[in-house]
Structure formats: C-alpha cells, structure tokens
Scaffold this active site. Structure first.
Site: not given
Length: 435
Positions: A104, A158, A178, A208, A258
């Site tokens: 990440r 995700n 989500c 998102h 987002y």
C-alpha cells in the site's frame, strides 16, 4: 439478463462464518458486530483464517475475549489452513491485503512521481492493487467452491468493484460490500436526528465512485430531504468530504469523498507530496493496535480502531450475511453486484454499487433515478477502465496494463501511462506471475 443464484428457505440455525484475512486489525470491529448483533445473525463458529500466525494469535485472543465479555455462545477458531477453515462455512468474508501495508505504501507513492494521485483503490495505485489481488481472490474462491460450493462469498477486499466482478464472472456466489454508504447513512441520520433505519439513500455509481442523489425518510419511496440536508448542514458535509461548500450547492447531490480525487486532482497531488502517506499512518496505527490486542485485560474493541477505517463495516457485514443466509436482515442494502440493466448505458455484467433487494437468492438492484450526464459519463469512463483492469489482472502483460492506465480518467495521457506502467511492474514484480 444474467442468471441469479438459487434461493434458500428461511434457516434460523446458527451459522459458521469464515473470515479470510482474519489477522487484520479490522477484525475486532467485525467480531464486535457479530457479538452485538447475535439476534440478527446467530453464529455457532467464527473461523479467522490468516497465514500470519503472530497477528492471528493476537487478534484471535482479543476476539475470544470480546465474545466472552458479551456472553456470545459461539466459538472462535483461528487457523492458517484455508481449506480447513472454510469447510462447512455458510459464508466466507474476504478482507485480505496482498503485499500488506508495504505494498500500500508503494501504491500511494510511486504514482506521485508521474504527477498522478497515489491512492490504494483508484488511479494507478488502485490498478496495482487489483493486479495483485484478483488472482489470489479467485484462487481462494475456487478452493471455497471445492470445499463448500453452497457458501456465499462476501467481498470487502479492495478494489471491491473489480474484485467482485472477477468473482461473479467466474460463477461464484458473491456480493461486494463497502462501508461508504452505511457511513453516510449514519451521518445523515445524526444530522436529521432520526434513526439510521429511517434513512434510505439514492446511492448510485460504482464502488468508490458514487453520489447520493437523494436522502429519503421512511424507505425508497419516502420524502427526499436532501435539499433540506444541504441547506442546513452543507458546511458540515462539505468539511467531511474536504470539498468546497459551493461544489455541493452547485451539484445538489453528495458525492463520495473519493470523488475528491477526480474533482480536485491537482490539489490532492500537491497535498500528498507534502505529508506522510496514509499507508504510513495506518502502519503506525496497526503497530499500536496489535500491541493493544496483546493485552489480556482488553476485552472490547479499542477506540483507536475507529481511526483505522472501516467504520460500521461490522453492521453492514452482519446485515448482508443475515439476508443472504435466510436469517432476516434488512430487505434493502447498498451492495456491489451485476448491473443487469439498472444503468442502461452499462453492460449487464458491469458491477455497480446501488441499493438492492437482498435475500437467499442474492442481490437484485432496485431501480435508480435517471442519471445526469455529469455522473453517467464518469461512471461509463471508469467502467471502461475496470473492463481493461480486469483483463490485465486475469491475463497479464505490459500492454494490457498500459491500456488500463491510459483509459483511467486520472491518468489519460500516453506518457503518464507509459511511466506508470514501468513503475507499477517494477514495484509489484514479486506479485505478478507474468512479470
């Protein structure tokens, strides 16, 4: 019309639930939800599956203490053995992170070198996560199907839209989940001083990439109080989204946070270049949480966990599992599932995030309001990217990665796509079998 899965009769017996990625610091949030909402979803056994034995021991110990404190009769099992863990499970929840926080951290940093947003679920970083994740999730799902073909798969991993589409196209009984919608529902309910159950969202888009086109009291046909909500609480909502109030006033809707990556891309890139990454913050938080989890006196989820992300995930997960397994649950929930004509400008097998009627047969999207081209255009654009991203995840190859990046609205220029392709492959080579 794409096929739906066979139904199940009402079945109140206690369920076995397996969590892949059970060593996640998220897990105590989930365990707390299972303990509190035992009437919604009775559980006889909760299996936490994770190859990281040290984390699993810490999380499993706290999970058992949470169940004990709340007098939950179910037992908690921890195991690194996927096949053994999912055997006989009624539902399998996926919450894994291939490559961990180190991957990440890379997703959030190397795109900035090309002047693009660094984020773990969208843009170039989101594509990298999809490429690492889809093959692993499909392998897990096949092993679940061999061991227990009747199990439902609930995907919280995700990028949820792409991962859920991969699962559905491979014929798995899967629904994506989500926490954005349930978080907004809770927030709006507090502002309106009503219970969350009274708030229905006209929540439309992709994972998102969603907008609240309406906020209705009492159900899908209730009065739309969104104009009142924006008039009286617009500043609070705008601050939470980190968007100017006038943007909300001009749109007349509430975008997901987002959407800031799209509506304020260059501003976000400048910000990200001047502060530690979210991945670094989360990694430090995880170290602190794991130290807390090791305290034998701790028997509830710590307050720090709320800052980790995933707020209300447990309530959404319990509600969805209960509905899929015939234990009741809310009849309408916001999930990720096949479009099946809901958005007429998308293919039936696109995966969208909308309110759906959920029961033992799966999720069937409810009709949604007609979309303004401002939103429909971006949804169609990102769906085209997701088509190409899934192809790259399934088949590999530099050209497929390049095509997906070129199609993404946060990239869209060939020189950016070229540079990002090279960086993506270099930083993820150990996770890409074809590289």
């Amino acid at each position: 019309m794409l096929p739906s899965f066979g139904g199940q009769p009402p079945n109140p017996r206690p369920k076995k639930i397996a969590v892949v990625g059970g060593g996640s610091t998220y897990t105590p949030e989930l365990v707390d939800g299972f303990a509190r909402l035992r009437d919604t979803l009775p559980i006889s056994e909760l299996v936490l599956i994770d190859p990281a034995a040290d984390r699993l021991d810490l999380v499993g110990g706290l999970a058992r203490r949470i169940f004990a404190k709340q007098d939950h009769p179910g037992r908690i099992v921890t195991t690194p053995d996927l096949d053994a863990g999912v055997e006989g499970a009624d539902a399998v929840l996926l919450q894994l992170r291939v490559g961990g926080q180190a991957a990440r951290q890379q997703d959030e940093t190397w795109p900035l070198e090309c002047g693009c947003v660094g984020q773990e679920t969208t843009g170039a970083g989101g594509l990298a996560k999809a490429l690492r994740t889809v093959p692993v999730v499909l392998d897990i799902a096949e092993r679940v199907r061999r061991t227990n073909p009747d199990a439902w798969i609930i995907d919280f991993t995700n990028p949820v839209g792409i991962v859920t589409r991969a699962l559905l196209q491979a014929g798995h009984k899967a629904v994506g989940l989500c926490n954005v919608a349930i978080g907004l529902q809770r927030k709006f309910a507090a502002l309106l001083q009503v219970t969350p159950a009274e708030v229905h969202l006209d929540h439309v888009g992709l994972n998102h990439l969603t907008w609240e086109l309406g906020v209705r009291l009492g159900g899908p046909q209730g009065d739309n109080v969104l104009p009142k909500l924006l008039a009286e609480h617009g500043d609070t909502i705008a601050d939470d989204l980190r968007l100017p109030r006038q943007v909300l006033d001009r749109l007349g809707v509430v975008p997901s946070y987002y959407l800031r990556y799209f509506y304020a891309h260059d501003e976000v890139v400048r910000e990200l270049g001047t502060k530690p990454s979210r991945a670094a913050e989360v990694a430090a938080m995880e170290r602190e949480l794991l130290a807390m989890y090791g305290d034998p006196a701790l028997d509830e989820k710590p307050e720090l966990l709320a800052k980790r992300g995933g707020a209300f995930y447990s309530e959404a997960a319990v509600d969805l599992a209960a509905s899929l397994l015939g234990n009741g649950g809310s009849p309408v929930q916001v999930v990720n599932t096949y479009n099946n004509g809901t958005l007429p400008f998308l293919a039936d097998d696109a995966v969208i995030e909308v309110p759906a009627r959920v029961d033992g047969t799966g999720a069937v999207p409810l009709p949604v309001p007609e979309l303004d081209p401002l939103y429909a255009g971006l949804i169609a654009h990102v769906t085209a990217y997701e088509d190409l991203a899934l192809e790259a995840a399934l088949r590999g190859g530099r050209d497929r990665v390049f095509r997906a990046l070129l199609a993404h609205p946060l990239v869209g220029q060939y020189d950016y796509a070229d540079g990002l392709t090279d960086r993506l492959i270099e930083h993820n080579r150990e996770h890409l079998a074809w590289a």
